[in-house]
Design a protein around this motif. Structure first.
Motif, PDB file in Angstrom:
ATOM      1  N   LEU A  14      20.630 -39.512 -42.803  1.00  0.00           N
ATOM      2  CA  LEU A  14      19.359 -38.782 -42.881  1.00  0.00           C
ATOM      3  C   LEU A  14      18.853 -38.421 -41.496  1.00  0.00           C
ATOM      4  N   VAL A  15      18.847 -39.435 -40.604  1.00  0.00           N
ATOM      5  CA  VAL A  15      18.368 -39.209 -39.250  1.00  0.00           C
ATOM      6  C   VAL A  15      19.178 -38.095 -38.599  1.00  0.00           C
ATOM      7  N   ALA A  16      20.518 -38.182 -38.764  1.00  0.00           N
ATOM      8  CA  ALA A  16      21.385 -37.176 -38.149  1.00  0.00           C
ATOM      9  C   ALA A  16      21.064 -35.793 -38.695  1.00  0.00           C
ATOM     10  N   VAL A  17      20.952 -35.687 -40.011  1.00  0.00           N
ATOM     11  CA  VAL A  17      20.750 -34.375 -40.623  1.00  0.00           C
ATOM     12  C   VAL A  17      19.349 -33.840 -40.316  1.00  0.00           C
ATOM     13  N   VAL A  18      18.338 -34.722 -40.448  1.00  0.00           N
ATOM     14  CA  VAL A  18      16.959 -34.302 -40.188  1.00  0.00           C
ATOM     15  C   VAL A  18      16.797 -33.853 -38.733  1.00  0.00           C
ATOM     16  N   PHE A  19      17.392 -34.637 -37.825  1.00  0.00           N
ATOM     17  CA  PHE A  19      17.328 -34.258 -36.419  1.00  0.00           C
ATOM     18  C   PHE A  19      18.084 -32.968 -36.160  1.00  0.00           C
ATOM     19  N   GLY A  20      19.244 -32.848 -36.821  1.00  0.00           N
ATOM     20  CA  GLY A  20      20.081 -31.670 -36.610  1.00  0.00           C
ATOM     21  C   GLY A  20      19.279 -30.394 -36.833  1.00  0.00           C
ATOM     22  N   ALA A  21      18.573 -30.344 -37.958  1.00  0.00           N
ATOM     23  CA  ALA A  21      17.808 -29.141 -38.312  1.00  0.00           C
ATOM     24  C   ALA A  21      16.740 -28.864 -37.270  1.00  0.00           C
ATOM     25  N   ARG A  22      16.064 -29.916 -36.805  1.00  0.00           N
ATOM     26  CA  ARG A  22      14.974 -29.677 -35.859  1.00  0.00           C
ATOM     27  C   ARG A  22      15.487 -29.397 -34.442  1.00  0.00           C
ATOM     28  N   LEU A  23      16.647 -29.969 -34.131  1.00  0.00           N
ATOM     29  CA  LEU A  23      17.238 -29.667 -32.823  1.00  0.00           C
ATOM     30  C   LEU A  23      17.613 -28.196 -32.764  1.00  0.00           C
ATOM     31  N   LEU A  24      18.093 -27.726 -33.917  1.00  0.00           N
ATOM     32  CA  LEU A  24      18.517 -26.340 -34.005  1.00  0.00           C
ATOM     33  C   LEU A  24      17.326 -25.415 -33.764  1.00  0.00           C
ATOM     34  N   SER A  25      16.185 -25.785 -34.326  1.00  0.00           N
ATOM     35  CA  SER A  25      15.004 -24.950 -34.134  1.00  0.00           C
ATOM     36  C   SER A  25      14.295 -25.300 -32.828  1.00  0.00           C
ATOM     37  N   GLY A  26      14.820 -26.288 -32.107  1.00  0.00           N
ATOM     38  CA  GLY A  26      14.304 -26.590 -30.781  1.00  0.00           C
ATOM     39  C   GLY A  26      12.988 -27.338 -30.762  1.00  0.00           C
ATOM     40  N   THR A  27      12.623 -28.007 -31.877  1.00  0.00           N
ATOM     41  CA  THR A  27      11.333 -28.691 -31.911  1.00  0.00           C
ATOM     42  C   THR A  27      11.406 -30.129 -31.382  1.00  0.00           C
ATOM     43  N   VAL A  28      12.619 -30.681 -31.237  1.00  0.00           N
ATOM     44  CA  VAL A  28      12.728 -32.000 -30.609  1.00  0.00           C
ATOM     45  C   VAL A  28      13.750 -31.944 -29.497  1.00  0.00           C
ATOM     46  N   ASP A  29      13.701 -32.935 -28.601  1.00  0.00           N
ATOM     47  CA  ASP A  29      14.707 -32.932 -27.533  1.00  0.00           C
ATOM     48  C   ASP A  29      15.885 -33.828 -27.905  1.00  0.00           C
ATOM     49  N   PHE A  30      17.015 -33.526 -27.315  1.00  0.00           N
ATOM     50  CA  PHE A  30      18.251 -34.223 -27.646  1.00  0.00           C
ATOM     51  C   PHE A  30      18.155 -35.704 -27.320  1.00  0.00           C
ATOM     52  N   PHE A  81      25.255 -21.228 -35.845  1.00  0.00           N
ATOM     53  CA  PHE A  81      25.592 -22.642 -36.026  1.00  0.00           C
ATOM     54  C   PHE A  81      25.559 -23.012 -37.500  1.00  0.00           C
ATOM     55  N   ASN A  82      26.697 -23.489 -37.980  1.00  0.00           N
ATOM     56  CA  ASN A  82      26.784 -23.851 -39.396  1.00  0.00           C
ATOM     57  C   ASN A  82      26.470 -25.334 -39.562  1.00  0.00           C
ATOM     58  N   MET A  83      25.257 -25.634 -40.039  1.00  0.00           N
ATOM     59  CA  MET A  83      24.849 -27.022 -40.221  1.00  0.00           C
ATOM     60  C   MET A  83      25.486 -27.647 -41.451  1.00  0.00           C
ATOM     61  N   MET A  84      25.749 -26.792 -42.433  1.00  0.00           N
ATOM     62  CA  MET A  84      26.169 -27.297 -43.740  1.00  0.00           C
ATOM     63  C   MET A  84      27.388 -28.207 -43.659  1.00  0.00           C
ATOM     64  N   LEU A  85      28.411 -27.680 -42.975  1.00  0.00           N
ATOM     65  CA  LEU A  85      29.687 -28.394 -42.987  1.00  0.00           C
ATOM     66  C   LEU A  85      29.589 -29.785 -42.357  1.00  0.00           C
ATOM     67  N   PRO A  86      29.095 -29.878 -41.094  1.00  0.00           N
ATOM     68  CA  PRO A  86      28.997 -31.231 -40.516  1.00  0.00           C
ATOM     69  C   PRO A  86      28.034 -32.114 -41.296  1.00  0.00           C
ATOM     70  N   ALA A  87      26.942 -31.540 -41.829  1.00  0.00           N
ATOM     71  CA  ALA A  87      25.989 -32.356 -42.592  1.00  0.00           C
ATOM     72  C   ALA A  87      26.666 -32.940 -43.824  1.00  0.00           C
TER      73      ALA A  87
END
Lengths: 566, 563
Positions: free
Chosen positions: A262-278, B60-66
């Protein structure tokens, strides 16, 4: 430790109090280690972030890396110390409990201790006490860490990221709840199958114990097949319990895997939109598994708790053995020289026996005097040993009493400290003959040893040995013959210069010549003592002044002359 | 091939559970690695894309790694659960097989080979030793095999991205797999052996102390004794402390090596990144993977110690199982007995192995078929030893014994059991119901025979009043019964077997006179033709017998001839 203490002192909580310092040390050190560990993860996340995203060269991070290594090194050292402090707590508690248990057994005395099977006492003292160690060494510190580390991590995550905080804060407390639920159902399955599990689980030991019986019944072959079947049935039923019991850790696994994902996926989405830092995302990902780690360690040591609780219950049985009413204190001291010797021992209307059985002795009265050798005769199991136990104070009469008088005919209060006993199988510890003798009197001089050995007719054989008094007796007296062991035990008893000397079957298992020798040595001891000998042996009886014949719980005293007539 | 060797793990019956357990353990470890490896990449990849602007974000394709992350997470949950279940099952199977093997080997040695001279509980030791060897599968085999197999995979996967990273990881793992745990193993082994010996000594001393409780008290030596045992205990604990320190220290060292390896890998990755050989997200991916990889090495130091423990246990089992029984099994099948089934004992001498005292010294006597003979003598004089000789539990050193015209040496205990039933003094009752207990002696006995026998031994009333009749459980070692009831149950076992010879050791001990009379009366009425040798010290039994023999001073003679 006194048996009057509340019994729950022998429950695990009471024991923990005995090593409070070490346990507290272990938890504190563990907590400090956890802080440094979290710090090292923070630094690591920083280093990776700097190198990957800030484009810094590796060389620029040298200081941070050194600090990072120092943090981990410090954390590991502290954790090692914490582990050792926990181990120390476990070992100390085990040592204390074992020593107290032994002391209690001595207080309960040889008769009181037989209320529990001796095998069970032994396993309680060895495996039982051993089972306490991991509980205190691991379970308790881990239980404390289960609170410390997750809270620390939660606080960190709170500062880093709200979403992750919510995920962790929600899953964390759910785990114990679910684990308890699953654990509860596993327990109920186990309870349902308890009888079966116990019977099947002990089938191997049961078959081994009964191997001679099985052979006598001609069932050896059949028992092998049966044992194989029982082992397999045990495996199957254990597994059916495990299927549920392992779900507890599966629950843990589920939540920890889920929240990492969950943490990985939730962070992933927000990192993509640039709202959190790596940096914070990476740190949370590093922290998430550590959040669940203590729980995992704790649930792994859960069976340590079960074992310890079971062991504590068995130990509580042991500590519940009542004391002998005879206080042990005075018997430790060798009687003072200036006290007057005992002249008579008057037993009046003694009735005694063991719980749940017909009294072994009923209304037995007799007078035993200084300078007489009394033999106690009767069929085996008739109460000869019971009578000796009464004299020695190992057993209290249910009615009647024994009174001692000294040479001025004054009754003496504390007289049981002036008794000595030579049992059927005397204790022979590893060590030299002198050491074995000094068990009775640790500060005895060589001259005293000689005198006692002389009286017991043991001096001759001791001096004939290659190293005299320094000769080793071997394991359980293996280097000596049966007669020599008996005479050595007699010498040891005489070292305390007892007024009353009790001997149980001193001539059994001996060849006629050594039996006679032992009997004569006993005869000589009777000149200035009250000597009581339980025996079957004709030579021994022939040397006696009087004979107490016990049958059907009643005793009858004959003098030597009467016996000759009879 | 014995089940005590590692190859015993892979014997045909066990191969599949053992291999499946290992496979699941590996998959679980790989899933854990995959989860962190992929998560690291996902985060860094998303961060890179996020920083690179809108186009990159959309590309960036999030789906696959997720999905991958979720897959590994699920896989880890499922395989870890199955792994535990399957490896425990395999370990229990191993223990079971081992126990059957040990039992088969020990059977011909009972009881002579199974008594511990030192008071320790030898039989419980067989239980814990077989457990320990069986558990070495989960405690040693799985951790090492998993570490080696998965370590290789981890290194290869890392190597696919950056060759140097793979090599460094492989080296780091190798250090944590071989030198560190092995040195723990080497340093622990002598201490573990010492610990085993010290434990045995301590237990023996404890047993001696418990047996000599009264004497220590009268000698005023109880405090001194407690101190002695306490100092023994301190020695033991010093060893335990050392072992714990070693194991915990090694684990810490391995965590440190893990971090060093990770930092080295990061350094290589950053260099490669600057050279353009590696993308930015792959740096945290390799770092996390590296950290996760070292998880498999954590249990190794403990596994090395467990290995030594298992080896000590295996050696002990091996020694016990391969010991020569003191009565060797007869090589030829047992010959037929001739009628009459007379027992002729001529000039036999007997002493227990490794002892000096002769229990029987050129003793001779004869019992004709159909006779009822009492054997009396003081306690401890060797009456029960005579039964052991007649049951072929111990060899006699001199003279000879014949039964039905055949030398007793030609028979094993099991052969003789067809002719002689023994109601021994040190009997063992198995945990089970009354019916099980009786059927154990005579598997074909029907309820009518059982009822008849119970009447003879005066247990009929007891069984009728028992809550579940014949299905009442008698408890561990028959503890739910009184001493007298247990004794009579053993007698019933002997009677049910319906053999021409009966040897009874104190059959009425613990009974009141009325029951004793009824029992003996019933016994003789039920088996008027049986040859009975009855060992007793109770005069009340003698009238039921034809004649009395006395054992004294190693000799057996008719009662009237005793001086």
């Amino acid at each position: 430790m006194h048996s009057t203490q509340p019994q729950n002192d022998w429950q695990t909580a009471g024991m923990a109090r005995r090593a409070r310092g070490w346990l507290a040390g272990s938890v504190t050190l563990g907590g400090m280690a956890a802080v440094l560990f979290v710090l090292h993860l923070t630094l690591l996340a920083g280093v990776i972030d700097d190198l990957t995203f800030k484009g810094k060269p590796f060389a620029a991070e040298q200081h941070t890396i050194l600090l990072l290594l120092a943090c981990l090194g410090g954390s590991l050292c502290l954790q090692w110390l914490a582990d050792m402090a926990g181990t120390e707590a476990g070992l100390r508690i085990a040592a204390r409990v074992r020593r107290d248990a032994l002391r209690h057994l001595f207080r309960a005395g040889p008769v009181g201790s037989t209320t529990l099977p001796s095998g069970r006492i032994l396993t309680s003292l060895t495996e039982g006490v051993d089972a306490l160690e991991p509980y205190f060494a691991q379970y308790i510190p881990r239980a404390a860490m289960m609170v410390v580390l997750p809270l620390l991590i939660l606080a960190m995550v709170f500062h880093l990221d709200g979403w992750s905080f919510v995920i962790l804060a929600c899953t964390g407390p759910l785990i114990p709840v679910f684990m308890a639920l699953v654990g509860y159902s596993a327990q109920s399955i186990m309870d349902r199958q308890w009888m079966q599990l116990v019977v099947l689980g002990s089938s191997f030991l049961d078959s081994l114990r009964g191997l001679s019986t099985l052979r006598l019944l001609g069932q050896t072959e059949a028992s092998i097949t049966r044992m194989a079947a029982a082992t397999d049935a045990h495996r199957a039923s254990t597994l059916s319990v495990m299927k549920v019991a392992f779900l507890t850790s599966a629950v843990l696994e589920f939540f920890s895997s889920l929240s990492i994902a969950l943490v990985a996926v939730v962070f992933g989405a927000r990192l993509l939109s640039g709202t959190v830092d790596f940096r914070s995302a990476f740190l949370v990902l590093l922290l998430a598994p550590e959040y669940f780690m203590p729980l995992r360690a704790f649930s792994a040591s859960y069976h340590a708790r079960q074992n310890a609780t079971a062991a504590a219950a068995r130990l509580a049985d042991l500590f519940a053995l009542p004391d002998m009413t005879q206080p042990e204190g005075p018997s430790v001291q060798v009687p003072h020289a200036h006290t007057l010797p005992l002249a008579h021992l008057v037993c009046s209307d003694l009735t005694a026996g063991y719980p749940g059985k017909v009294p072994a002795l009923q209304d037995l009265s007799c007078t035993l005097s200084r300078g007489t050798l009394t033999v106690i005769t009767g069929e085996s199991g008739v109460g000869k040993t019971t009578f000796l136990r009464l004299i020695l104070g190992f057993l209290q009469p249910s009615s009647g009493h024994i009174t001692a008088f000294d040479t001025t005919n004054t009754s003496v209060e504390v007289w049981q400290s002036r008794t000595a006993w030579v049992p059927q199988r005397p204790v022979m510890t590893m060590g030299s003959i002198a050491e074995t003798l000094r068990l009775a009197k640790s500060n005895a001089t060589d001259a005293e040893l000689h005198a006692a050995a002389q009286q017991a007719d043991a001096l001759e054989f001791i001096e004939a040995l290659p190293q005299g008094f320094a000769t080793s007796v071997g394991e359980r007296g293996a280097c000596l013959s049966g007669g020599q062991i008996k005479r050595l035990a007699l010498a040891r008893a005489l070292l305390r210069n007892p007024d009353i000397l009790c001997l149980d079957e001193p001539t059994s298992d001996l060849d006629p010549a050594s039996a006679l020798r032992v009997a004569r040595a006993i005869r000589r001891c009777a000149t200035n003592r009250i000597v009581l000998v339980a025996t079957h042996h004709a030579d021994m009886v022939a040397l006696a002044d009087q004979c107490l014949h016990i049958s059907d719980g009643h005793g009858e005293l004959f003098s030597a002359s009467q016996r000759a007539c009879a | 091939m014995t089940p005590l060797t590692v190859s015993g793990f892979f014997s045909r019956t066990l191969r599949w559970p053992v291999v499946l357990g290992l496979a699941l353990a590996c998959v679980a470890a790989l899933a854990n690695f995959g989860l962190l490896f992929l998560s690291g990449w996902l985060l860094a990849g998303a961060a890179c894309a996020g920083a690179a602007g809108l186009a990159a974000q959309q590309a960036f394709n999030m789906m696959l790694p997720a999905t991958g992350v979720r897959f590994f997470a699920t896989l880890r949950i499922v395989t870890r659960y199955l792994e535990r279940l399957v490896t425990h099952d395999a370990s229990l199977r191993l223990t079971g097989r081992l126990r059957v093997w040990v039992y088969t080997k020990l059977a011909p040695q009972a009881p002579a080979g199974l008594t511990d001279k030192r008071g320790g509980d030898l039989l419980s030791r067989f239980v814990s030793d077989t457990d320990r060897v069986g558990q070495s599968y989960t405690e040693t085999f799985i951790p090492f095999a998993r570490a080696i197999l998965c370590g290789l995979v981890f290194a290869v996967i890392s190597g696919l991205f950056l060759k140097g990273a793979g090599v460094v990881l492989a080296l780091g793992l190798l250090v944590c797999m071989l030198p560190v745990p092995m040195s723990v193993g080497l340093l622990s082994a002598p201490r573990l052996r010492a610990l085993t010996a010290q434990r045995g000594d301590f237990q023996a001393e404890l047993a001696d102390t418990l047996a000599g409780l009264g004497e220590y008290l009268t000698l005023g030596a109880s405090e001194a004794r407690i101190e002695t045992l306490d100092s023994r205990q301190k020695t033991l604990q010093a060893t335990e402390r050392y072992l714990a320190a070693l194991e915990s220290g090694a684990r810490s060292l391995m965590t440190f090596i893990g971090l060093l390896t990770t930092l080295y890998v990061v350094m290589l990755a950053v260099q490669a990144f600057h050279q353009g050989a590696l993308s930015a997200p792959e740096i945290p991916m390799l770092a996390l993977g590296c950290l996760a990889a070292f998880d498999v090495t954590q249990p190794l130091p403990a596994a090395c110690q467990a290995f030594t423990r298992a080896r000590i246990a295996a050696e002990r089992l091996n020694a016990a199982c391969n010991a020569r029984p003191c009565v060797p099994a007869p090589t030829a099948p047992a010959p037929a007995l001739y009628n009459p089934l007379d027992l002729i004992v001529r000039d036999i001498s007997f002493r227990y192995p490794n002892t000096q005292n002769w229990v029987l010294d050129h003793a001779s006597f004869t019992i004709r078929q159909g006779e009822r003979v009492a054997l009396v003598g003081a306690s401890g004089i060797g009456k029960s030893s005579l039964i052991s000789l007649l049951s072929r539990f111990y060899p006699y050193q001199n003279g000879n014994i014949t039964l039905g015209g055949q030398d007793l040496r030609q028979f094993s205990t099991e052969d003789l059991a067809k002719t002689i039933s023994v109601a021994a003094q040190d009997f063992h009752l198995f945990n089970g119901t009354l019916r099980d207990t009786l059927r154990l002696a005579a598997p074909n006995a029907d309820d009518a025979q059982i009822a008849e026998t119970l009447r003879t031994v005066q247990l009929e009333e007891f069984v009728q009043h028992a809550p579940q009749g014949l299905d009442t459980l008698i408890g561990d070692e028959g503890l739910a019964l009184s001493g007298g009831q247990a004794k009579r149950l053993v007698l019933a076992q002997a009677l049910l077997r319906n053999t021409p010879w009966l040897i009874l050791d104190e059959p009425t001990e613990g009974l009141d006179q009325k029951t004793e009379y009824a029992l003996m009366h019933g016994l003789i009425a039920a088996r008027p033709d049986a040859t009975i040798l009855c060992i007793t010290h109770r005069r009340t039994l003698i009238p039921f017998m034809d004649r009395t023999l006395t054992l004294a001073g190693g000799q057996i003679c008719p009662a009237e001839e005793v001086p």
